[in-house]
Motif scaffolding. Structure first.
Motif, PDB file in Angstrom:
ATOM      1  N   LEU A 160     109.257 -37.350  59.862  1.00 43.37           N
ATOM      2  CA  LEU A 160     108.187 -36.456  59.398  1.00 43.37           C
ATOM      3  C   LEU A 160     108.700 -35.021  59.327  1.00 43.37           C
ATOM      4  O   LEU A 160     108.513 -34.318  58.322  1.00 43.37           O
ATOM      5  CB  LEU A 160     106.994 -36.552  60.346  1.00 43.37           C
ATOM      6  N   ALA A 161     109.373 -34.604  60.419  1.00 42.75           N
ATOM      7  CA  ALA A 161     109.928 -33.251  60.434  1.00 42.75           C
ATOM      8  C   ALA A 161     110.923 -33.081  59.296  1.00 42.75           C
ATOM      9  O   ALA A 161     110.907 -32.076  58.576  1.00 42.75           O
ATOM     10  CB  ALA A 161     110.604 -32.971  61.774  1.00 42.75           C
ATOM     11  N   ALA A 162     111.780 -34.100  59.094  1.00 43.67           N
ATOM     12  CA  ALA A 162     112.782 -34.016  58.031  1.00 43.67           C
ATOM     13  C   ALA A 162     112.110 -33.907  56.664  1.00 43.67           C
ATOM     14  O   ALA A 162     112.533 -33.117  55.814  1.00 43.67           O
ATOM     15  CB  ALA A 162     113.692 -35.238  58.085  1.00 43.67           C
ATOM     16  N   GLY A 163     111.037 -34.686  56.466  1.00 44.72           N
ATOM     17  CA  GLY A 163     110.332 -34.640  55.190  1.00 44.72           C
ATOM     18  C   GLY A 163     109.766 -33.264  54.914  1.00 44.72           C
ATOM     19  O   GLY A 163     109.903 -32.723  53.807  1.00 44.72           O
ATOM     20  N   GLU A 164     109.164 -32.668  55.940  1.00 44.63           N
ATOM     21  CA  GLU A 164     108.596 -31.332  55.759  1.00 44.63           C
ATOM     22  C   GLU A 164     109.695 -30.299  55.526  1.00 44.63           C
ATOM     23  O   GLU A 164     109.538 -29.376  54.728  1.00 44.63           O
ATOM     24  CB  GLU A 164     107.756 -30.933  56.984  1.00 44.63           C
ATOM     25  N   ILE A 165     110.815 -30.464  56.241  1.00 44.63           N
ATOM     26  CA  ILE A 165     111.929 -29.529  56.057  1.00 44.63           C
ATOM     27  C   ILE A 165     112.433 -29.594  54.613  1.00 44.63           C
ATOM     28  O   ILE A 165     112.662 -28.564  53.976  1.00 44.63           O
ATOM     29  CB  ILE A 165     113.072 -29.841  57.052  1.00 44.63           C
ATOM     30  N   LEU A 166     112.556 -30.823  54.095  1.00 47.80           N
ATOM     31  CA  LEU A 166     113.039 -30.969  52.715  1.00 47.80           C
ATOM     32  C   LEU A 166     112.112 -30.258  51.734  1.00 47.80           C
ATOM     33  O   LEU A 166     112.573 -29.508  50.865  1.00 47.80           O
ATOM     34  CB  LEU A 166     113.153 -32.450  52.348  1.00 47.80           C
ATOM     35  N   VAL A 167     110.782 -30.466  51.888  1.00 46.44           N
ATOM     36  CA  VAL A 167     109.845 -29.824  50.959  1.00 46.44           C
ATOM     37  C   VAL A 167     109.937 -28.308  51.080  1.00 46.44           C
ATOM     38  O   VAL A 167     109.910 -27.580  50.080  1.00 46.44           O
ATOM     39  CB  VAL A 167     108.409 -30.294  51.234  1.00 46.44           C
ATOM     40  N   ASN A 168     110.058 -27.834  52.330  1.00 48.85           N
ATOM     41  CA  ASN A 168     110.185 -26.395  52.533  1.00 48.85           C
ATOM     42  C   ASN A 168     111.424 -25.841  51.855  1.00 48.85           C
ATOM     43  O   ASN A 168     111.407 -24.740  51.315  1.00 48.85           O
ATOM     44  CB  ASN A 168     110.224 -26.068  54.034  1.00 48.85           C
ATOM     45  N   ILE A 169     112.504 -26.617  51.892  1.00 53.82           N
ATOM     46  CA  ILE A 169     113.743 -26.166  51.241  1.00 53.82           C
ATOM     47  C   ILE A 169     113.558 -26.152  49.729  1.00 53.82           C
ATOM     48  O   ILE A 169     113.929 -25.188  49.058  1.00 53.82           O
ATOM     49  CB  ILE A 169     114.925 -27.069  51.656  1.00 53.82           C
ATOM     50  N   PHE A 170     112.937 -27.214  49.184  1.00 56.53           N
ATOM     51  CA  PHE A 170     112.705 -27.256  47.728  1.00 56.53           C
ATOM     52  C   PHE A 170     111.886 -26.044  47.303  1.00 56.53           C
ATOM     53  O   PHE A 170     112.143 -25.421  46.284  1.00 56.53           O
ATOM     54  CB  PHE A 170     111.920 -28.514  47.328  1.00 56.53           C
ATOM     55  N   PRO A 179     108.486 -29.236  43.456  1.00 58.64           N
ATOM     56  CA  PRO A 179     108.410 -29.565  44.874  1.00 58.64           C
ATOM     57  C   PRO A 179     107.172 -30.383  45.249  1.00 58.64           C
ATOM     58  O   PRO A 179     107.198 -31.113  46.228  1.00 58.64           O
ATOM     59  CB  PRO A 179     108.398 -28.198  45.565  1.00 58.64           C
ATOM     60  N   GLU A 180     106.096 -30.276  44.450  1.00 62.04           N
ATOM     61  CA  GLU A 180     104.853 -30.921  44.872  1.00 62.04           C
ATOM     62  C   GLU A 180     104.932 -32.447  44.853  1.00 62.04           C
ATOM     63  O   GLU A 180     104.168 -33.131  45.518  1.00 62.04           O
ATOM     64  CB  GLU A 180     103.692 -30.463  43.982  1.00 62.04           C
ATOM     65  N   SER A 181     105.867 -32.989  44.053  1.00 58.66           N
ATOM     66  CA  SER A 181     105.933 -34.449  43.937  1.00 58.66           C
ATOM     67  C   SER A 181     106.645 -35.102  45.110  1.00 58.66           C
ATOM     68  O   SER A 181     106.687 -36.318  45.189  1.00 58.66           O
ATOM     69  CB  SER A 181     106.669 -34.841  42.659  1.00 58.66           C
ATOM     70  N   THR A 187     113.785 -22.212  48.255  1.00 60.10           N
ATOM     71  CA  THR A 187     115.020 -21.706  47.655  1.00 60.10           C
ATOM     72  C   THR A 187     114.806 -21.504  46.160  1.00 60.10           C
ATOM     73  O   THR A 187     115.207 -22.330  45.345  1.00 60.10           O
ATOM     74  CB  THR A 187     116.174 -22.689  47.880  1.00 60.10           C
ATOM     75  N   SER A 188     114.186 -20.381  45.807  1.00 60.23           N
ATOM     76  CA  SER A 188     113.821 -20.199  44.401  1.00 60.23           C
ATOM     77  C   SER A 188     115.040 -19.929  43.530  1.00 60.23           C
ATOM     78  O   SER A 188     115.032 -20.207  42.337  1.00 60.23           O
ATOM     79  CB  SER A 188     112.798 -19.074  44.269  1.00 60.23           C
ATOM     80  N   SER A 189     116.119 -19.387  44.117  1.00 59.09           N
ATOM     81  CA  SER A 189     117.279 -19.082  43.281  1.00 59.09           C
ATOM     82  C   SER A 189     118.008 -20.349  42.848  1.00 59.09           C
ATOM     83  O   SER A 189     118.594 -20.400  41.769  1.00 59.09           O
ATOM     84  CB  SER A 189     118.230 -18.158  44.043  1.00 59.09           C
ATOM     85  N   ILE A 190     117.963 -21.379  43.677  1.00 57.55           N
ATOM     86  CA  ILE A 190     118.696 -22.599  43.340  1.00 57.55           C
ATOM     87  C   ILE A 190     117.753 -23.658  42.772  1.00 57.55           C
ATOM     88  O   ILE A 190     117.998 -24.229  41.721  1.00 57.55           O
ATOM     89  CB  ILE A 190     119.415 -23.181  44.577  1.00 57.55           C
ATOM     90  N   ALA A 191     116.645 -23.888  43.479  1.00 60.64           N
ATOM     91  CA  ALA A 191     115.783 -25.017  43.113  1.00 60.64           C
ATOM     92  C   ALA A 191     114.528 -24.578  42.378  1.00 60.64           C
ATOM     93  O   ALA A 191     113.643 -25.380  42.125  1.00 60.64           O
ATOM     94  CB  ALA A 191     115.412 -25.803  44.361  1.00 60.64           C
ATOM     95  N   GLY A 192     114.431 -23.303  42.039  1.00 59.09           N
ATOM     96  CA  GLY A 192     113.308 -22.851  41.230  1.00 59.09           C
ATOM     97  C   GLY A 192     112.020 -22.609  42.000  1.00 59.09           C
ATOM     98  O   GLY A 192     111.005 -22.299  41.389  1.00 59.09           O
ATOM     99  N   GLY A 193     112.064 -22.748  43.340  1.00 58.74           N
ATOM    100  CA  GLY A 193     110.870 -22.456  44.129  1.00 58.74           C
ATOM    101  C   GLY A 193     109.685 -23.321  43.750  1.00 58.74           C
ATOM    102  O   GLY A 193     109.839 -24.484  43.402  1.00 58.74           O
TER     103      GLY A 193
END
Lengths: 289, 321
Positions: free
Chosen positions: B116-126, B233-235, B129-135
């Motif tokens: 669960l923590a990992a899943g939330e961390i991944l979404v937070n990273i997506f 990121p929402e998906s 990081t607006s410069s790489i993943a478009g925020g």
């Protein structure tokens, strides 16, 4: 500045502690990691707001009614679903499904806007030993502490509390001694849900609670319970305060945008380095301490 | 026997499904393509939750890792879609491997919390990081799938590719399931201690199982990035992982046929429940609760002994009430 932030963190942390306490309570008695705990928090808060929308019901009646609904729903779930499921994994999957359903049900019933309580009559600040604290924070602390004491009294003194502790320690022995495990599990689940709803009703006035805020609050409750050691109720409160203060200080001095990420990293790190929690004891100890 | 039946079923299904776009509209082909992508993703979850018995709340997060890696590989580094799919699969597998290694000491609930923590961390990273993943806006303009000079940019064109991916994942998982590795995985969930006692490393099995699941998730994500042309990121939130878990539960946890039903629900559900779109997840959640309770009742009626992990021996086995 630091004093003020500590005070804010402390009051938020106490609410996390209340949440974590409910979470721990359900876990130690029923071996259910309630993944819908955060959703219950949001549901309690949103129902409280919804009941007050016409201004016919005051804050207190609305809160009481909302808590009652949550308690009833939780006991119904415990009786109808949880009891039928045997393995802990099955039970976890069931609460995961509930969290999903409840989240979307809230979206349908209460809409997607994040809402805050109509108005708090508690405004202004007070001076506590030279620290300027909002009166709302003080009220929050007083109410949360009162609730925590009430929970402690229920666990330590009431018959249900004794049954719950007995079930947590040794379900088989408890059952042979004539304790109706089914009722105790439902009771523990209802109490846990009450803690979540109460936390929602208490913190509602200052947070913008929305249908989707449940998941993150749930994770914070897990983290607090984890920091305090699963199944230790005193530990849950300590863990909550620790989390609240850390979070507020992180938001104040490092970055508020990455605040949530910090919480998740803290949770993951705790899990990795202390696989059974920071203050792990024998699983299933429910005590007043 | 089940093996033969499954083979016949799969072959028939493949024939019917391959010729489908020649008769159907673009919208149907699109739903069909979605079905096979969900299938790929759910076979991964089947390996993770059905076989390895790990409740993963970051499975869709790994789908996101695959999608983002593929999109970034194509948009920033100009890689061809096929190379991008490899990159996406590989990166998701590596992330999954990393998480599996980090959480190797965790069990049951603690492991679920870790994911669960990992899943939330991944979404937070997506999202962060607006410069790489478009925020929050995600990445748009991902090029469509392309084989040398054939561009697959319409539903009827990319549909066969998705069928190939989905069936490939299905056959791969089926072979995995039937082979020694699958048997070890099944044994691990039910009799972990016994397995350890005869010299099989349970933690290694789990790491391999989780990595395989992550790779399948990454594959589904990478293909979907090229099919949709957009990654956001929402998906890929924890909610989506929960939804997938519910689909798998409705289909029947631990059974490969269940993956088919789950994928059908995931892709056709919005079509079937057209009037009830908002209620979709509520319906899905209630359905999965019903299935859980029904199967538990069935199992307890059949026997008091546990013979599947779903009936569990740990909790109430042998209790007097």
């Amino acid at each position: 500045m630091l004093g003020q932030q500590l005070a804010n963190g402390f009051s938020t942390g106490l609410v996390y502690g209340l949440l974590a306490l409910g979470f721990s309570l359900a876990y130690s008695t029923t071996r259910v990691v309630n993944f819908a705990h955060g959703e219950l928090f949001a549901f309690g808060a949103l129902l409280g707001i919804w009941l007050q929308r016409d201004g016919e019901l005051g804050l207190l009646p609305a809160s009481l009614l909302s808590s009652m609904v949550v308690i009833l729903a939780a006991s119904a779930f415990a009786y109808l679903v949880l009891w039928r499921l045997r393995s802990p994994l099955q039970r976890s999957v069931a609460t995961i499904a509930v969290s999903l359903g409840l989240r979307d049900a809230m979206l349908l019933i209460f809409g997607s806007d994040s809402a805050s309580f109509p108005q708090t009559r508690v405004t202004g600040t007070v001076d506590v030993f030279g620290i300027i604290v909002s009166r709302y924070s003080v009220t929050l602390i007083v109410w949360t502490v009162a609730l925590l004491i009430a929970f402690w009294l229920i666990l330590a003194r009431s018959r249900l509390g004794i049954w719950m502790r007995a079930t947590a320690q040794d379900p088989e022995l408890a059952a042979t001694s004539g304790i109706k495990i089914r009722n105790v599990e439902a009771g523990a689940f209802a109490l846990s849900a009450l803690a979540a709803a109460a936390a929602g009703l208490l913190i509602g006035p200052s947070w913008q609670v929305s249908y989707s805020s449940g998941s993150i609050v749930g994770v914070k409750a897990f983290t607090a319970a984890m920091l305090g050691g699963f199944g230790r109720l005193g530990g849950a409160v300590v863990g909550g305060i620790l989390l609240g203060v850390t979070e507020t200080i992180f938001a104040g001095y490092v970055s508020s945008a990455w605040k949530d990420l910090a919480v998740f990293l803290l949770l993951l790190a705790t899990l990795i380095f202390f696989p059974r929690g920071l203050m792990a004891t024998r699983a299933g100890r429910v005590g007043a301490g | 026997m089940t093996g033969i039946k499954t083979t016949i079923f799969l072959v028939c299904a493949a024939v019917v499904l391959l010729i489908l776009p020649f008769f159907a509209s673009a919208a149907t082909a699109r739903v069909g393509a979605l079905f096979f992508l969900s299938l790929t993703m759910l076979t991964g979850l089947h390996v993770v939750t059905g076989l390895t018995k790990v409740i993963s709340l970051c499975h869709v997060g790994f789908v996101g890792v695959g999608a983002y890696s593929a999109a970034i590989a194509s948009l920033r580094f100009g890689l061809s879609p096929i190379a991008g799919i490899f990159v996406g699969t590989l990166v998701a597998a590596c992330c999954s491997l990393l998480l599996a290694c980090l959480t190797v000491r965790l069990e049951e609930h603690y492991l679920a919390l870790g994911t669960l923590a990992a899943g939330e961390i991944l979404v937070n990273i997506f999202r962060g990081t607006s410069s790489i993943a478009g925020g929050a806006n995600g990445l748009s303009g991902v090029p469509p799938l392309r084989f040398f000079h054939i561009i697959l940019d319409t539903p009827s064109a990319y549909y066969p590719f998705c069928v190939a991916i989905g069936l490939g994942a299905m056959v791969f998982t089926w072979r995995l399931d039937q082979g020694g590795f699958g048997r070890s995985l099944r044994a691990m969930g039910d009799e972990g201690i016994h397995l350890e006692a005869i010299g099989v490393s349970v933690s290694r099995l789990r790491v391999v199982g989780l990595t395989t699941g992550g790779a399948l998730a990454g594959l589904a994500g990478a293909v979907s990035a090229y099919v949709d042309g957009f990654v956001g990121p929402e998906s890929y939130g924890v909610g989506m992982s929960i939804g997938s878990l519910c689909f798998l539960v409705i289909g029947g946890l631990g059974r490969l046929e269940g993956v088919l039903l789950g994928a059908a629900l995931a892709s056709l559900g919005p079509e079937l429940l057209r009037g009830l779109v908002e209620w979709q997840m509520v319906v899905v959640a209630s359905l999965s609760l019903t299935v859980l309770v029904y199967r538990a009742l069935q199992t307890s009626r059949r026997s008091h002994e546990s013979f599947s992990w779903l009936s569990g021996s740990e909790m109430n086995g042998g209790r007097p009430w």
